[in-house]
Design an enzyme around this catalytic site. Structure first.
Site: not given
Ligand code: HEM
Length: 376
Positions: A75, A345
């Site tokens: 993201h 995260y």
């Molecule tokens: C094991 C499953 C998942 C992994 C490994 C993962 C991994 C990540 C990572 C590495 C980030 C960046 C975090 C940061 O640097 O602040 C991220 C952001 C995000 N993830 Fe996931 N994610 C997973 C599942 C999900 C699920 C299930 C959802 C939604 C229901 C989701 C929604 C988001 C969103 C909306 C962001 C952006 C947050 C922001 O704007 O800072 N993710 N994810």
């Protein structure tokens, strides 16, 4: 000085240390120390060298999308938003969290597209996302990160990682090998089923009319101690319209972000926070599965977004929207994705926090930012 005499007035008696009782006490202390060391070793993954770690997941994100200094590993492309949540009090019967008492709570957030490339072009199949932090005056934050698809394609961190591995660019072509993804899906029937559901729901024409789903189950705990499984969504008040081919035919690589910035420039946007109440037997540990559409939905209040700005020092750029930052009254479920998300995260945040920052792709012209629209 240490005395060897049995009647010595000093507290150190070596002979008494060698007695049976003292030896077994020492052995017990030794065992306790060993147990603590073993716990650290277990948590650190040293006892299970093949256990998947958050660092491996982030390394794989970097293999798939490259390292973009200072940006989120997933993201990566996004903008910051602020506004407030107005609770109507209906959530209070399910959860004792302060955010559900009637009244307003300031909110900061971020709109983004899934994927690790901060300068990617907006597109018709890009997953639109909304991350929020509710910031009530008592300091008990509620953070969440939601996406606009109805189910998640994988059910556990191992499958998430396998899917990432399958999407790594082939060194010969520089592009992902479709055969690898096909192979992954063929070994994961739950992913095949989830993708069918995702395909059946078209993407909205923009961020403003997309509804965002938390997908993972949580538990609401009431003042009386009752624990209820829930899932929630931010349901758009703007009417849904599907994305049209004309939209992505534009030369503007930021057409989705530019449209939502222009829309907020004209006036606030709103979403209703809809809480779906689970029943016994509804899966709480598998985000690839939907709950029956007949489940009770409680409208607990309205999110109003009245300000948008580019990522900058101190705003949403520097927040980790960890879905396990929860107030008292909201608890994690047994969904294995939740702890994996929190850990991953955090690693992404730690890496990007220590890197040189580059300007974000989306900058909002000063004239377009609504005056005085910040916060409540
Ligand atoms: C094991 C499953 C998942 C992994 C490994 C993962 C991994 C990540 C990572 C590495 C980030 C960046 C975090 C940061 O640097 O602040 C991220 C952001 C995000 N993830 Fe996931 N994610 C997973 C599942 C999900 C699920 C299930 C959802 C939604 C229901 C989701 C929604 C988001 C969103 C909306 C962001 C952006 C947050 C922001 O704007 O800072 N993710 N994810």
């Amino acid at each position: 000085m240490v005395s060897h005499e049995p009647n010595s007035p000093t507290p150190y008696r070596l002979r008494s240390l060698a007695s049976g009782g003292a030896l077994s006490r020492l052995a017990l202390i030794g065992l306790a120390v060993l147990a603590v060391v073993a716990c650290f070793a277990y948590v650190g993954g040293w006892l299970s060298p093949h256990r998947l770690t958050q660092a491996e997941i982030i390394d794989t994100f970097e293999e798939v999308s490259g390292v973009h200094s200072g940006f989120r590993r997933n993201h990566a492309k996004g903008v910051c938003i602020t506004g407030y949540f107005e609770s109507n009090g209906e959530g209070a019967r399910l959860s004792k969290a302060a955010v559900f008492r009637p009244g307003r709570v300031p909110v900061i957030g971020r709109l983004s597209l899934a994927g690790g490339e901060p300068y990617m072009a907006d597109g018709p199949a890009a997953i639109r996302s909304m991350a929020l932090a509710f910031r009530p005056p008592d300091g008990e934050e509620w953070r969440m990160a939601m996406i606009d698809i109805p189910v998640f394609p994988v059910k556990d961190p191992e499958s998430f990682w396998e899917q990432l591995l399958a999407s790594r660019p082939d060194p010969k072509t520089g592009k992902p090998d479709p055969a690898k993804m096909k192979d992954f899906v063929s070994h994961h029937p739950e992913t095949a089923r989830a993708l069918e559901i995702v395909k059946a729901n078209p993407f909205s024409s923009g961020f403003a009319n997309a509804s965002y789903n938390a997908l993972d189950a949580f538990r609401f705990v009431s003042a009386a101690g009752a624990s209820t499984p829930v899932r929630w969504s931010m349901a758009a008040v703007e009417p849904f319209e599907p994305e049209t081919p004309a939209q992505s035919a534009t030369q503007d690589k930021n057409y989705l972000f530019d449209a939502v910035a222009a829309r907020i420039g004209q006036g606030p946007l709103q979403w209703r926070l809809a809480v779906t109440v689970g029943q016994p037997g509804d899966p709480t540990d598998d985000a690839t599965l939907q709950w029956p559409s007949t489940r009770e939905q409680v409208d607990v209040g309205t999110l109003t977004i009245n300000h948008i700005e580019g990522e900058a020092p101190g705003n949403c750029r520097d927040v980790n929207f960890d879905p396990l930052v929860l107030p008292s009254g909201i608890e994690p479920s047994d969904d294995p994705l939740l702890s994996a998300r929190s850990a991953t995260y955090s690693t992404s945040f730690t890496r990007r926090a220590g890197e040189k920052k580059e300007p974000s792709a989306v900058q909002i012209p000063a004239g377009q930012i609504p005056a005085g629209g910040k916060g409540v």
